[in-house]
Design an enzyme around this catalytic site. Structure first.
Site, PDB file in Angstrom:
ATOM      1  N   GLU A  41       0.837  -1.218   0.000  1.00 22.12           N
ATOM      2  CA  GLU A  41       0.000   0.000   0.000  1.00 22.12           C
ATOM      3  C   GLU A  41       0.866   1.260   0.000  1.00 22.12           C
ATOM      4  OE1 GLU A  41      -3.163  -0.338  -1.223  1.00 22.12           O
ATOM      5  OE2 GLU A  41      -3.432  -1.739   0.433  1.00 22.12           O
ATOM      6  N   GLY A  56     -16.821   4.811  -3.164  1.00 28.34           N
ATOM      7  CA  GLY A  56     -16.404   5.330  -1.854  1.00 28.34           C
ATOM      8  C   GLY A  56     -15.956   4.253  -0.884  1.00 28.34           C
ATOM      9  N   SER A 114     -11.694   1.147  -5.940  1.00 22.76           N
ATOM     10  CA  SER A 114     -11.334   1.675  -7.262  1.00 22.76           C
ATOM     11  C   SER A 114     -12.476   1.728  -8.261  1.00 22.76           C
ATOM     12  CB  SER A 114     -10.182   0.874  -7.875  1.00 22.76           C
ATOM     13  OG  SER A 114      -9.043   1.049  -7.125  1.00 22.76           O
ATOM     14  N   SER A 122     -13.478   4.406  -9.571  1.00 23.38           N
ATOM     15  CA  SER A 122     -13.114   5.375 -10.612  1.00 23.38           C
ATOM     16  C   SER A 122     -12.142   4.764 -11.621  1.00 23.38           C
ATOM     17  CB  SER A 122     -12.555   6.664 -10.004  1.00 23.38           C
ATOM     18  OG  SER A 122     -11.415   6.413  -9.246  1.00 23.38           O
ATOM     19  N   ASP A 155      -4.231   1.084  -9.463  1.00 25.52           N
ATOM     20  CA  ASP A 155      -5.650   0.757  -9.644  1.00 25.52           C
ATOM     21  C   ASP A 155      -5.984   0.515 -11.111  1.00 25.52           C
ATOM     22  OD1 ASP A 155      -5.611   1.260  -6.960  1.00 25.52           O
ATOM     23  OD2 ASP A 155      -6.553   3.226  -7.129  1.00 25.52           O
TER      24      ASP A 155
END
Ligand code: GLA
Length: 381
Positions: A35, A121, A125, A127, A171
């Site tokens: 991460e 949210g 991912s 988006s 992503d």
């Protein structure tokens, strides 16, 4: 699958009065480990979810029209040369067209209808899935010759430059390059990938995703601040990126940094890169259960050193471990979102119940959970 594909094609017909030329799909993702390493030129290990964005699309004579289940009225734009001219959810679509054009490709005018099953949210991912579905559709419709390994960077530019979020390349890479039954071991510097077999079900295991449902707060500012801190540390250490600090050299590197917060940020990135490499080594030899402690160590590092967790995700990780998970960690950018727990498959309900009970004791909003199945990346259906 059939129905979701039929639905998006039906929506397309309703809005544009003809069948779409095709339907394209791109998934959301979870990250097994690694991460905030992506923008440090490091290593990540995401896998794609079955939840995905579908785009039904056809070439048009001029301009772009986009309707979706996020909005009732279609968005329209005739020019994509100006960054930021389109806002809201349609910015992700306009941004992809802009990024294609900006990279010198003749992006085809098109009509699109979008539907999505990727939770918004939740840090999985949605988006990137939208960008990747639109990108794949436009590339195919335009007959553009863009190799798969060059595609994530185009979608990432849409996000970084057009939408304005300073994210890394993980992503979009996951949404575009993942394969069913595999985790994607990505070197974010060379963009080389290795598809790592990750058949948890065959071992009687499952990856349980628990959505903390914690409201995302300060995400953009904190994300950007972490990124700046890492870049500043790399400059002080005289390396192109923190990826270039080997785990064995960590102590020496930390001694050269005066700032205690910056030292913690560096320690997270350097140890996290090593944990990705260790996880990959275990998975290559089929030792899936043994990655648990690496996941849990990753969580502690995100909580204590990178400081990107919130109480809801810490409580969820703790409760999952107490309920017998082999390992558990937050996944994604942080400040809310989901945790992953590696569990015996038959324990999914018990672990969910344990997290729910812990949330109740803390007075948190109830979590939601699902079992994540490593799925196929972007594709034409
Ligand atoms: C978000 C970003 C990614 C990555 C993760 C953290 O998901 O979009 O690029 O930095 O956070 O690993």
């Amino acid at each position: 699958m059939g129905t979701a594909m039929d639905d998006v094609a039906a929506t397309f017909r309703e809005v544009y009065g003809a069948d779409p030329e095709g339907v394209w799909a791109a998934p959301g993702r979870v990250n097994l480990i690694g991460e905030h390493t992506d923008y440090n030129d490091g290593f990540v290990l995401p896998f794609a979810l079955p939840e995905r964005v579908l785009a039904a699309a056809s070439r048009a004579s001029a301009g772009w029209r986009v309707c979706s289940d996020f909005a009732t009225a279609p968005a329209e734009f005739s020019d994509v040369s100006e960054v930021g001219a389109v806002d809201g959810w349609a910015a992700y679509v306009a941004g992809v067209a802009w990024a294609l054009q900006d990279a010198g490709h003749p992006v085809p005018p098109a009509n699109l209808a979008i539907t999505s099953t990727v939770p918004v949210g939740a840090g999985v991912s949605s988006s990137a899935a939208l960008e990747s579905a639109v990108l794949t559709a436009l590339i195919d419709l335009g007959g553009l010759d863009i190799p798969v390994d060059a595609r994530p960077a185009i979608a990432q530019r849409a996000e970084n430059v057009y939408v304005g979020a300073p994210t890394g390349i993980m992503d979009q890479s996951a949404s575009i390059r993942c394969q069913a039954g595999k985790a994607l071991f990505l070197d974010c510097r060379t963009l080389e990938v290795e598809q790592i077999p990750f058949d948890v079900a065959a071992e009687g295991l499952a990856v349980l995703v628990v959505n903390s449902n914690a409201p995302h707060q300060h995400v953009d500012g904190e994300y950007g601040a972490r990124r700046k801190s890492c870049e500043a540390a790399a400059r002080i250490l005289g390396v192109p990126a923190l990826r270039d600090v080997a785990a064995d050299d960590l102590d020496a590197a930390l001694e050269r940094l005066d700032d205690e917060v910056m030292r913690r940020r560096v320690r997270h990135i350097v140890t996290e890169n090593q944990r990705v490499l260790d996880t990959v080594a275990l998975l290559r030899s089929g030792r899936i259960r043994e990655i648990g402690p690496l996941m849990t160590a990753s969580h502690a590092s995100m909580r204590d050193d990178f400081e990107i967790t919130v109480a809801e995700v810490d409580v969820a990780v703790e409760a999952a471990l107490m309920a017998g998970a082999y390992g558990a960690r937050m996944t994604g950018g942080g400040f809310g979102g989901c945790i992953l727990a590696l569990i015996d498959a038959e324990r999914a309900d018990a672990v969910t119940a344990a997290v729910t009970a812990a949330y109740h004791r803390h007075g948190f909003r109830a979590p939601t959970s699902f079992v994540a199945v490593p799925s196929q990346g972007a594709t034409r259906l």
